[in-house]
Motif scaffolding. Structure first.
Motif, mmCIF file in Angstrom:
data_model
loop_
_atom_site.group_PDB
_atom_site.id
_atom_site.type_symbol
_atom_site.label_atom_id
_atom_site.label_comp_id
_atom_site.label_asym_id
_atom_site.label_seq_id
_atom_site.Cartn_x
_atom_site.Cartn_y
_atom_site.Cartn_z
ATOM 1 N N UNK A 94 0.836 -1.204 0.000
ATOM 2 C CA UNK A 94 0.000 0.000 0.000
ATOM 3 C C UNK A 94 0.871 1.255 0.000
ATOM 4 N N UNK A 95 1.905 1.237 0.809
ATOM 5 C CA UNK A 95 2.733 2.442 0.962
ATOM 6 C C UNK A 95 3.786 2.581 -0.123
ATOM 7 N N UNK A 96 4.294 1.451 -0.597
ATOM 8 C CA UNK A 96 5.396 1.513 -1.562
ATOM 9 C C UNK A 96 5.183 0.545 -2.719
ATOM 10 N N UNK A 97 4.121 0.754 -3.495
ATOM 11 C CA UNK A 97 3.933 -0.132 -4.647
ATOM 12 C C UNK A 97 5.106 0.020 -5.620
ATOM 13 N N UNK A 98 5.637 -1.121 -6.104
ATOM 14 C CA UNK A 98 6.790 -1.119 -7.004
ATOM 15 C C UNK A 98 6.474 -0.533 -8.362
ATOM 16 N N UNK A 99 5.224 -0.648 -8.751
ATOM 17 C CA UNK A 99 4.880 -0.204 -10.095
ATOM 18 C C UNK A 99 3.422 0.235 -10.166
ATOM 19 N N UNK A 100 3.074 0.785 -11.305
ATOM 20 C CA UNK A 100 1.751 1.367 -11.487
ATOM 21 C C UNK A 100 0.644 0.328 -11.330
ATOM 22 N N UNK A 131 -2.367 0.631 -8.523
ATOM 23 C CA UNK A 131 -3.786 0.771 -8.830
ATOM 24 C C UNK A 131 -4.589 -0.441 -8.399
ATOM 25 N N UNK A 132 -3.899 -1.571 -8.194
ATOM 26 C CA UNK A 132 -4.630 -2.782 -7.814
ATOM 27 C C UNK A 132 -4.888 -2.847 -6.317
ATOM 28 N N UNK A 133 -3.935 -2.400 -5.520
ATOM 29 C CA UNK A 133 -4.068 -2.473 -4.061
ATOM 30 C C UNK A 133 -4.652 -1.155 -3.544
ATOM 31 N N UNK A 134 -5.686 -1.265 -2.727
ATOM 32 C CA UNK A 134 -6.321 -0.064 -2.172
ATOM 33 C C UNK A 134 -7.688 0.151 -2.796
ATOM 34 N N UNK A 135 -8.637 0.559 -1.972
ATOM 35 C CA UNK A 135 -9.987 0.792 -2.467
ATOM 36 C C UNK A 135 -10.605 1.963 -1.720
ATOM 37 N N UNK A 136 -11.103 3.012 -2.437
ATOM 38 C CA UNK A 136 -11.033 3.172 -3.887
ATOM 39 C C UNK A 136 -9.576 3.245 -4.372
#
Ligand SMILES: Nc1ncnc2c1ncn2[C@@H]1O[C@H](COP(=O)(O)OP(=O)(O)OP(=O)(O)O)[C@@H](O)[C@H]1O
Ligand SMILES: [Mg+2]
Length: 357
Positions: A222-228, A232-237
């Motif tokens: 959530x805090x440090x996604x490696x890529x786009x 965009x996949x983790x976290x809602x909205x």
């Protein structure tokens, strides 16, 4: 209990390659959640681990032993599916004990294990009932009971809660987690539900197109996604992402997009002119920004009680904000967004990879 390793796993159906060289390790007792878009190969991976599907390449290792050629029944793995598939003509107790009876276990052993599992899952009062006499949540517990009775090395769950209503899902989620804390059995759990993934996982594996995009603790991702993709996949909205260009002038740095100046973290080292995807989570913006804010037009206001979700527009870009409490804003009104610069994510527009920090 057992460790599990996937080593360069490949899987094709006919000419179509579904899993494209995927590898990761699960430590003994870990609760790993697999997420990814529909069709990315999650169920196929579980089925290969369970021995229900052949592997086209690579190795699956359970407890240090390569199991590629080991039959499903000898792998000591219990799988719980979305459709619980209970035997309708058997009582709850018979359903739970069935796998042991198949293996000709002593009746006293079967009875003892069934009774222990029933206690853990609060199924004692229901042991004599038939599946048709149970609620969805109770059936789900029986399906889990059936898995527990086998005392397997590894539990596999494939979207076990997706048929339940929202309230029951929350209750069952807590039960599965409590069960894991109690039994500490290595678990691989597939879900489409963001909250399940975030709250249950020791680590989340994000799959996409037959590869692993990132593995980490829920908050890592959530805090440090490696890529786009992961962002965009983790976290809602989902994270808001807009295309922009890094600007540096007069000792300051910002991203230019949609005619506005978007704040970036102080430590950003991206050069002037760098094309980026600018990412900001809905919860990392509030209303009432000062000189460092961005003007936006309100499109939709959605109060959910504790929070208010707003859809706003800046130039051509639409963004979602999740603001604590109630908001006194109307459609078409102009508001000023306050953006927490340090929580902004920048991704290289060419590669989609996370930049800096
Ligand atoms: N037996 C099969 N024969 C041919 N193709 C298959 C078979 N099983 C699965 N596939 C294909 O493999 C791909 C991965 O399927 P899989 O069921 O593993 O996806 P998934 O990640 O579990 O998706 P979902 O989230 O929708 O459950 C899909 O494109 C699917 O159509
Ligand atoms: Mg699936």
């Amino acid at each position: 209990m057992a460790s599990v390793s996937f080593r360069n796993i490949q899987k094709s159906f006919g000419k179509v390659q579904i899993i494209k060289g995927l590898g990761f390790d699960i430590t003994d007792g870990e609760f790993v959640v697999l997420v990814g878009p529909s069709g990315c190969g999650k169920s196929t991976l579980l089925r290969m681990l369970a021995g229900l599907e052949d592997i086209s390449g690579g190795e699956i290792v359970i407890d240090g032993r390569v199991v590629n050629d080991l039959e499903s029944k000898d792998r000591d793995i219990a799988m719980v599916f979305q459709s619980y598939a209970l035997y309708p003509h058997m009582t709850v107790g018979e359903n739970m004990g069935f796998s042991l009876r198949l293996r000709n276990a002593e009746k006293s052993v079967t009875d003892e294990r069934v009774s222990r599992a029933a206690k853990i899952l609060n199924l004692d009062p229901l042991l004599g009932r038939y599946p048709r006499e149970l609620s969805g949540g109770q059936r789900q517990r029986v399906a889990m009971g059936r898995a527990i009775v086998r005392d397997p090395k590894v539990f596999l769950f494939d979207e076990p809660l997706s048929n339940l209503d929202a309230k029951l899902r929350v209750a069952m989620r807590a039960e599965i987690k409590a069960l894991h804390q109690r039994l500490k059995t290595t678990t691989v759990y597939v879900t489409h539900d963001q909250i399940e993934a975030m709250t249950m996982a020791d680590r989340i594996v994000v799959m996409h197109d037959g590869i692993v995009e990132q593995i980490g603790t829920p908050l890592d991702l959530y805090d440090r996604p490696d890529n786009l993709f992961v962002a965009q996949f983790i976290g809602s909205p989902s994270m808001n992402v807009i295309e922009g260009t890094v600007r540096r002038a007069g000792g300051e740095c910002w991203v230019e997009s949609q005619g506005a100046r978007w704040p970036v973290p102080v430590a950003t080292s991206a050069p002037d002119g760098q094309p980026v995807h600018y990412g900001i989570r809905p919860g990392d913006m509030t209303l009432g920004g000062g000189s460092n804010g961005v003007d936006a037009k309100v499109i939709v206001v959605e109060p959910t009680g504790a929070e208010t979700e707003l859809l706003v527009q800046v130039g051509e870009a639409k963004l979602v904000l999740a603001v604590h409490g109630r908001v006194d804003a109307r459609p078409d009104e102009t508001v000023r967004l306050a953006i927490e610069a340090e929580s902004v994510h920048l991704f290289d527009r060419q590669t989609g990879k996370r930049m800096g920090r």
